[in-house]
Scaffold this motif. Sequence first.
Motif, mmCIF file in Angstrom:
data_model
loop_
_atom_site.group_PDB
_atom_site.id
_atom_site.type_symbol
_atom_site.label_atom_id
_atom_site.label_comp_id
_atom_site.label_asym_id
_atom_site.label_seq_id
_atom_site.Cartn_x
_atom_site.Cartn_y
_atom_site.Cartn_z
ATOM 1 N N THR A 209 19.735 20.716 -1.953
ATOM 2 C CA THR A 209 19.950 21.716 -0.913
ATOM 3 C C THR A 209 21.338 22.331 -1.032
ATOM 4 O O THR A 209 22.328 21.636 -1.234
ATOM 5 N N PHE B 297 24.208 23.840 0.999
ATOM 6 C CA PHE B 297 24.665 23.883 2.384
ATOM 7 C C PHE B 297 25.743 24.946 2.547
ATOM 8 O O PHE B 297 26.526 25.218 1.637
ATOM 9 N N LEU C 186 17.754 17.964 8.779
ATOM 10 C CA LEU C 186 16.912 18.593 7.768
ATOM 11 C C LEU C 186 16.130 17.517 7.016
ATOM 12 O O LEU C 186 16.613 16.390 6.848
ATOM 13 N N THR D 127 20.978 21.420 10.452
ATOM 14 C CA THR D 127 21.150 22.790 10.895
ATOM 15 C C THR D 127 21.900 22.749 12.211
ATOM 16 O O THR D 127 21.499 22.031 13.136
ATOM 17 N N THR E 203 24.183 25.483 8.034
ATOM 18 C CA THR E 203 23.730 24.179 7.550
ATOM 19 C C THR E 203 24.929 23.386 7.041
ATOM 20 O O THR E 203 25.912 23.957 6.547
ATOM 21 N N THR E 204 24.837 22.089 7.183
ATOM 22 C CA THR E 204 25.937 21.210 6.775
ATOM 23 C C THR E 204 25.388 19.880 6.286
ATOM 24 O O THR E 204 24.367 19.386 6.792
#
Length: 373
Positions: free
Chosen positions: A2, A4, A180, A186, A198-199
Amino acid sequence: MTAFDFDAVVVGAGAVGLACGRALSKRGLTVLVLEKEGHIGQGVSSRNSEVIHGGLQYPIGSLKARFCVEGRRRLYDYLDSHKIDYHKCGKLVVATNEDEVASIEAIFERAVANGVERLEHLTGEQARALEPALNAHAAILSPESGIFASHDYMLALQGEIEDAGGSVVVDTPFERAEALPGGGFTVTAGGEGGAVVTTRLLVTAPGLSSQDVATRIEGFPADRIPRGHFGKGVYFRLTGKAPFERLIYPPPIAGALGTHYRKDLGGQAVFGPDLEYVETEDYSVDPAKAEGFATYIRRFWPGLPDEALTPDYAGIRPKLHGAGEPQPDFQLDGEEVHGLPGLMALFGIESPGLTSSLAVGEAVADRLLGDAI
């Protein structure tokens, strides 16, 4: 993998939240700090004594004791390196009569066990030699205690985060977070800087709002959110010359350190805080409390003139205990508590949170990145 928007989002731009952001930034992460107020440090961090605590009065082996001693050492180095104003004035913990000697002796033994340096027992005569206006039967001297310009400190932390490529955004309250499927979160923020980002990692350090923020994180178990209490303390300022150079502390009261004295960096004398549990964020100061303050202060300063106290300001501490209940430790709750990987939720970060902030930040970063605390 992903992609971020940020490696870490921190909720709360007080001293502890900023210190967490700095620690994560130092490790090469991209950091976003969210603050609901219009400026950094407008909550708990701006309404305290600005005291650098030695680490004397906290239970042996507790996070409060450990982080206070480590944080204090780190803090003095930080203030020196960033040329931030402070005064290592020292602290006297005073027994005003024979009945209080056992209390301060217990503090001394606890402080030694916690690794506090350079402590001294003083007789009443020795204490009065340092502070002639003091009423003291006996005392403990903590030379490592002091006061500092806490807002300048927070500005320096913000600067380091931003110099590392991170962002500190104000007027941007945290709204909610959702985990997520593949890890990370999120985060939805409101206000003028509102956005959805997002993180990979999420840190919550919003002081008085800690419980509310936790309820807004999807999947955070309600039974793992500790009950919060608002511990209000007011301060009074002295009209006239400051009577002491050092911090003066009587033995602690139940649930807090008690009403103490400091000479601020501007040279004025300030007394407080007391402790009153309240239901709302009420920062008013009742002038009628001056009489009770005066009675308390005259235990260690009999020379307090009549009607010399003027209302100053109030602070509210995010306590995890109510009146008459044992005072608990800081809580740094990770996945082992709430079951959400990548989340560190902080609760009950009251005094000595300001002194401890750099140590708390390092511990949070270490735990989130898999290092031992």
